[in-house]
Every structure is written in structure tokens, then in C-alpha cells.
Design an enzyme around this catalytic site. Structure first.
Site, PDB file in Angstrom:
ATOM      1  N   GLY A 391       0.783  -1.221   0.000  1.00 12.50           N
ATOM      2  CA  GLY A 391       0.000   0.000   0.000  1.00 12.50           C
ATOM      3  C   GLY A 391       0.818   1.275   0.000  1.00 12.50           C
ATOM      4  CB  SER A 392      -0.281   4.638   1.110  1.00 11.00           C
ATOM      5  OG  SER A 392      -1.534   4.530   0.483  1.00 11.00           O
ATOM      6  CB  VAL A 393       4.614   2.229   3.144  1.00  9.51           C
ATOM      7  CG1 VAL A 393       3.831   2.175   4.441  1.00  9.51           C
ATOM      8  CG2 VAL A 393       4.599   0.881   2.434  1.00  9.51           C
ATOM      9  CB  VAL A 394       5.456   2.310  -2.389  1.00  9.81           C
ATOM     10  CG1 VAL A 394       5.509   0.897  -1.856  1.00  9.81           C
ATOM     11  CG2 VAL A 394       4.141   2.563  -3.120  1.00  9.81           C
ATOM     12  CE  LYS A 395      -0.618   6.573  -1.820  1.00  6.34           C
ATOM     13  NZ  LYS A 395      -1.864   7.012  -1.169  1.00  6.34           N
TER      14      LYS A 395
END
Length: 708
Positions: A391-395
């Protein structure tokens, strides 16, 4: 002239005396050589021919493992052992006789005896009855060389019936079990006959009767002892037993390194990775034998040295506390009806500057196949062997990739409202945020901002209710960029069998949008830890490692010896981004945890350690152990969290992952709760250690002053 004539006879006499002495000495030497060659020559020749030097390697205990503070983690427990060394001239009959005597002195487990073992033993015990299994016609064929020994033996084996085998008594079977151990070794190689549950009485009585038990000896063996039970057990690895010996797939490699076939070696993870230093230097014993193989004398060449010790980067106090947190939060979340599929959680703590893994914790709820009861198991290994959509941790990596490709620049604005793409469902953030910049996009975890960034990157042109063709080469651009942080590639940790995650093989526009919000490719928790460490330390991807030092062994049971090798930090690469871009993402990560409506503020608000990081939620198909119960994989939510602290001078980086946390649009925020408790625990322990050190220094100062 008269004087010369008088001296000459005198000189000649003295020379004659000298020549005579030399003649006598040569005569004695020739006589002696003749005596040796003619009289004793054959005896000496036979003596030389009948002796042979054979050097045998004897195994030594393995090296120990300590945590970073010197606490013993893996040790060796001494065991009483009964061994057998087969002589080169040992016949099967002599070995059987010794086995029968030994069986009368010890109890031996017979559970490993196979049917074929019993058949071979019956033939050895009953040679005459075995001969009767062969017909006269078959013996005639044997005499005519139409049947060979092997064929005769196979016929005997086939004709042994249950009645024959039933004639073997319990004592016979114990003899067989011992005899089987005798034959499992090689000549002049020590073989373990029994090292489990050897009673003091057995050890004593065998020691007293060694003269009547040729080849048998009593000694001290060892087994691995894990001071903290199952904690980290999956990462520490296992050692083969003496029965297993060398693994078949590495047999030639180990034999080339002077191992014995029945040596115990590391077969997984740390035990395997550091086998060369843990195994130690074997003791060498020279056996002087005659040509028949009988040992005439034994000489110790070298005593050997047990394996070197490993000091791990792990802090066991911290490890135990974090494992406790994971267990408590897993059981708690499991009570929620939406979390029926939840069964695991992971945490990695790492020094972002050195790559030292301070904690590598993983727990899994599973059913015990024997008791049918649900239990909590160690699954620390899952941090490097299993991968998930995070999920969004790669943003953070998405924003930096956007900077690098020119799709956005620091401060670029996008309007966060739902995307209406022809032929697809409406795509939106968890809330409509209106006009936002890059920092705000990280703070509130805007999906739309990431999508519009990748649309620019892939030369797309978004218009509501129209199709959205994209340049699919952007897949390679993004993955190459992500790999600089350690996402989608091996981190290089000093453990075997590290996974790299799953790289989605299909390239479509919709999947490209999923990729940049962490809902297509999968990553391991260790990759997440390396990724956040790279951002925390200013752009250096540091290789994680779980061994801090290799130490020389010492005799004292729990003391550390001199440093043999220190594992120094290894920089794998410097990410190809400007410092001001990295600073920008760092600031966005700080806003996530500490500013306004950041997605981590509700959990980390007021934390004294000044955290920064990113939360993540990924909607993903369930692929866990219960998947067979479903016709189609249900959708689940994976929860993740990456963080580092303090913001200004990071000393710890953290990755948390809770796969399959719940079903539906909402559920317990287990990853954030675990992460907050973990960082609280880390900094509380740091305070306690600093306080204890201060008090110790104060006491030391007072003692010195009093002595003065």
C-alpha cells in the site's frame, strides 16, 4: 741432508698408523651395514611394510551466538555419548559380537530399524538357515557361475518370511540397532552410537568394559541449546543430526573441505550462512596401523578448537518486548469479526546508518497438527521470505521518482478529486482533498496525486469519462527507481533464501496506477526497512546484516573472546536523487506523523521521540492458508507502517506489516498500534540503559574517590 733423512721415516710411520685406523673404521662400518642388510634386513622391511599413518579428524563443538549486549542466545549443551570407531580390519562377525555385548549394557532405541535391516541381520545371525533358503538347483547354478553372490543374496532376502523376522527378540533388535550404527560410519571415523538419554549408569558400565568392546568409547558430545526458546528460532537456523550427516546436495563441497560424512553442519539460515566459522577447527589424531588395518598406536596431532562465536546485531531485550507486543495485538485484533483471516504480523527495527538489524520479529497464529489447538509461533523468517502488497508506504518513492522524471517538482499542485476513466470503476483517494501539493499528498496519503504524477510520467492525458492510454515503459522506469531503495530486489542481508517479492508480469494502464500506490508488486518487510532507512539517512541504501562481530572462542562458558572480524557497514548504492528532493520527502513523512490530519497523527501525536514515516493500506486478494475454503479469493486489507526517529538525527528505522488485517472498508488499525508501542518500547529501553550506565559511572567515580 742428514736431518731430512732422519725425519722422513718418522713421518711415514705416522701416516701408516692413520691409514690403519681409517681401514679399521671402514671395516666396522661395512660389517655393520652387512649385519643390518643381511641379518636384520627382512625384519626391518616387514616392519616398514606393516605400518601406515592415517590421520583422522575429530569434530569439535560449534561456535556460540550472543546478542549485541553479550547475552548468550545459542549454546552447546554437553551430552554423555557412546561412540564406535570401526577398524580397517574389523569383520562383520567381530562387529556383531561387539554390538551384542554393548546391547547388554545399554538401552538402544529400535524405532529407526527398517524391514531391510531386519532381513540383513537375520541372514547374518542365521547363516545356515539362510543357505537353506536356496534350492540345490540354484546352488548348482551358483557353482557353474550362472548365479553370482548378489543374486543368491537377493533370493535369500525375498524368501525371509514374517515368521523368520518374528524370531528376532527385543535383545536382538537392540543389537541390530547398535550394529546398524556401527556400519553407518567409515573406517577410523568416530560414529555416535547413543548420545540421547545416556544414563550415568550406562556411561559408567560401558567405560568399565571398554577392553571387551573393541572400537567402543565413551566421550562428551553436544547439542544446540536455545537460551530464549523459540525466539528467533526460524532465523537462527538448524544443525543436522549425526544421523543426517552432510546434506546430499552439498556432499562433495563439504568433503572437499575435509568434513566427515557424519559431521553435523548448519542446514538453514544463520547456522548455514556462517557454517565456515561456526564449525571450528577439528582435532587431528594420527592412527598408526598395520597393513591389515589394526591400530598399533595413536598420536594426537592437534587438539582442535571449537567454532568461533557470533555476536548478533539483535538486542534480545528489545526482541522479546516487541514479540510480546505483536502477540498481544494479534490476539486482540483476532477478536474482531472482520479479522477472521488475520494470522500474522512482522516488525523489523534497523539502524539506518549501519544496517544493523536490532529486531527481526514475526509471529503467526496456527493450529498445532498434534493437539489441534491454536498457538502462536515464531515467524521471524517471514520478514525476508514472504512478501505482500504494502500500500501507500511506497508513495515516498513515487514522489521522488516523479521529481526525477520531471513529472512533478517540489511544490507541484494537483487537484484531488475522483478519476473517471472509461471502462473502469471510479478511482479516488479515501477522501476528496481538493488542490494539494506534494507534501500534502504524503501527509494525507492522496492516491489521486500519485496517479496524476504517473500519468504525467507515462505521457498520458486524462480527461473524465475517456480512455487513458499510457506509455507502459513507465513500468520499467518506476521499478528501476524503486529498486534504488531496495524495493523489488534483494536487500543483501546475510541470510540465505532471501525473497525479492513478486513483480507483476502484466503491463496495463490500470495496473500502472496500482503500482505507484503499492497495490500491484509485492515487497518483504526487510525491503521496507531498507527503503525507509535509505530515506532516513539521506539517500544511502545500506546492506542490512544480522551478525555484528565474529569472536575467537574462549574456554569460559559465557564470555566473549577477542574480535576476529567486525562486520562493517556496506553501502550498496546512493539513490540518484537531489538532496533537496530527499529532504522534501522527509518533511512530508514528518507531517504524516506529527502535523494536522496526517494519517499517523492520531496514533503518534505527542510522541517525544519526534517520529517521521508513512502509513499504508492495500486492498489485495487473500492468498493465505485458509484460501482453499473459498471458491474465489476474498479481498482483504494489508496494513503497513514505515517510520524513523528522531527526525533530525535518526537512530532507528522501523517497518511494520500486518497482512490480511481485516475484510471490508474499515477495521482495527493494528499496524499503527504495533508501531507506536514498538517505538515507545525502543526509546524507553534506551532511557533505561542510559540511566543504568549513568548510575554505573557514578558508582565507579565514587569508588575511585573513596579509594583515594
Amino acid at each position: 741432508m742428514d736431518i731430512k733423512k732422519r725425519k722422513k721415516p718418522h713421518v711415514t710411520f705416522r701416516l701408516n698408523i692413520l691409514f690403519f685406523v681409517i681401514f679399521l673404521l671402514f671395516s666396522v662400518l661395512i660389517l655393520r651395514l652387512g649385519l643390518v642388510q643381511i641379518v636384520y634386513g627382512e625384519d626391518f622391511k616387514r616392519e616398514i611394510e606393516r605400518t601406515e599413518d592415517i590421520t583422522v579428524n575429530n569434530p569439535v563443538p560449534r561456535g556460540k551466538m550472543f546478542d549485541r549486549n553479550g547475552k548468550i542466545i545459542v549454546d552447546n549443551t554437553p551430552l554423555n555419548a557412546i561412540t564406535y570407531t570401526k577398524f580397517q580390519d574389523s569383520s562383520q562377525e567381530e562387529m556383531l559380537e561387539t554390538a551384542e555385548r554393548l546391547a547388554q549394557l545399554i538401552d538402544k532405541d529400535i524405532s529407526k530399524i527398517r524391514e531391510r535391516d531386519k532381513q540383513d541381520f537375520w541372514i547374518l545371525k542365521n547363516p545356515e538357515k539362510a543357505k537353506e533358503k536356496i534350492t540345490e538347483k540354484e546352488w548348482d547354478l551358483y557353482d557353474q557361475d550362472e548365479l553370482d553372490d548378489k543374486e543368491i543374496y537377493n533370493l535369500q532376502l525375498k524368501r525371509i518370511d514374517e515368521k523368520d523376522l518374528a524370531s528376532l527378540t527385543t535383545q536382538d533388535l537392540e543389537t541390530l540397532a547398535i550394529f546398524r550404527e556401527f556400519n553407518s560410519g567409515y573406517a577410523l571415523t568416530q560414529q555416535i552410537v547413543k548420545n540421547e538419554n545416556v544414563t550415568p549408569e550406562e556411561f559408567a558400565v560401558v567405560s568399565e568394559n571398554l577392553e571387551d568392546l573393541p572400537g567402543v568409547d565413551t566421550t562428551t558430545d553436544w547439542e544446540r541449546y536455545y537460551a530464549f526458546g523459540n525466539t528467533l528460532k526460524t532465523v537462527l537456523g538448524n544443525v543436522t543430526s549425526s544421523d543426517e550427516g552432510l546434506p546430499k546436495d552439498k556432499l562433495e563441497e563439504y568433503l572437499a573441505k575435509d568434513y566427515n560424512r557424519n559431521d553435523r553442519v548448519g542446514k538453514s539460515y544463520i547456522e548455514l550462512q556462517y557454517e565456515d566459522v561456526l564449525h571450528g577447527q577439528k582435532g587431528k589424531v594420527k592412527n598408526i596401523t598395520d597393513k591389515a588395518g589394526k591400530i598399533l598406536s595413536t598420536e594426537v596431532v592437534s587438539e582442535g578448537q571449537r567454532g568461533k562465536d557470533l555476536v548478533l546485531t539483535i538486542d534480545m531485550n528489545l526482541q522479546l518486548e516487541i514479540e510480546k507486543i505483536i502477540e498481544e495485538e494479534l490476539w486482540k485484533a483476532k477478536q474482531n469479526p472482520k479479522s477472521a483471516l488475520l494470522d500474522r504480523a512482522f516488525v523489523v527495527l534497523m539502524d539506518p546508518h549501519t544496517g544493523e538489524v536490532l529486531t527481526m520479529a514475526g509471529k503467526q497464529i496456527a493450529k498445532n497438527s498434534e493437539t489441534n489447538k491454536t498457538e502462536m509461533r515464531d515467524f521471524a523468517l517471514g520478514n525476508i521470505t514472504t512478501s505482500y502488497e504494502v500500500g501507500s508506504v511506497v508513495k515516498g518513492a513515487t514522489i521522488l521518482t516523479g521529481y526525477n522524471t520531471g513529472a512533478i517538482k517540489p511544490g507541484s499542485m494537483h487537484y484531488d478529486s475522483p478519476l473517471l476513466i472509461k471502462g473502469t470503476d471510479t478511482k479516488s483517494s479515501w477522501k476528496n482533498f481538493g488542490s494539494i501539493n506534494d507534501l500534502r499528498a504524503l501527509q494525507i496519503s492522496s492516491n489521486v496525486y500519485m496517479w496524476k504524477t504517473v500519468i504525467e510520467m507515462a505521457n498520458g492525458n486524462y480527461s473524465p469519462n475517456k480512455s487513458l492510454p499510457l506509455d507502459l515503459s513507465a513500468f520499467d522506469t518506476i521499478r528501476q527507481s524503486f529498486s534504488q531503495f531496495g524495493l523489488g530486489v534483494k536487500t543483501g542481508i546475510d541470510l540465505p533464501n532471501e525473497g525479492t517479492g513478486y513483480i507483476g508480469p502484466i503491463k496495463q494502464s490500470g495496473l500502472l496506477l496500482d503500482l505507484v500506490i503499492g497495490q500491484y508488486d509485492t515487497y518483504t518487510v526487510m525491503q521496507l526497512a531498507q527503503y525507509i532507512s535509505t530515506i532516513a539517512n539521506g539517500g544511502y541504501r545500506v546492506q542490512p546484516h544480522i551478525v555484528k562481530e565474529i569472536r575467537e572462542p574462549v574456554l569460559e562458558s559465557n564470555e566473549l573472546g577477542p574480535v576476529f572480524k567486525e562486520i562493517t557497514p556496506t553501502i550498496l548504492n546512493r539513490i540518484d536523487f537531489k538532496d533537496e528532493w530527499i529532504d522534501r520527502v522527509q518533511q512530508g513523512f514528518r507531517m504524516v506523523m506529527q502535523v494536522g490530519d496526517g494519517t499517523g497523527v492520531s496514533t503518534f501525536k505527542g510522541a517525544e521521540y519526534d517520529p517521521a514515516g508513512k502509513t499504508g493500506t492495500a486492498q489485495a486478494p487473500y492468498d493465505g492458508p485458509e484460501r482453499k475454503k473459498f471458491k474465489e479469493s476474498p479481498e482483504v486489507m494489508n496494513l503497513s507502517l514505515i517510520s524513523y526517529a528522531p527526525f533530525e538525527n535518526p537512530e532507528v528505522a522501523m517497518a511494520v506489516l500486518v497482512p490480511w488485517a481485516y475484510q471490508g472498508n474499515s477495521g482495527p488499525g493494528t499496524a499503527n498500534v504495533i508501531g507506536k508501542r514498538v517505538l515507545d518500547t525502543y526509546f524507553n529501553l534506551q532511557k533505561q540503559e542510559q540511566s543504568a550506565e549513568t548510575n554505573q559511572n557514578a558508582e565507579s567515580t565514587d569508588t575511585q574517590q573513596n579509594n583515594q
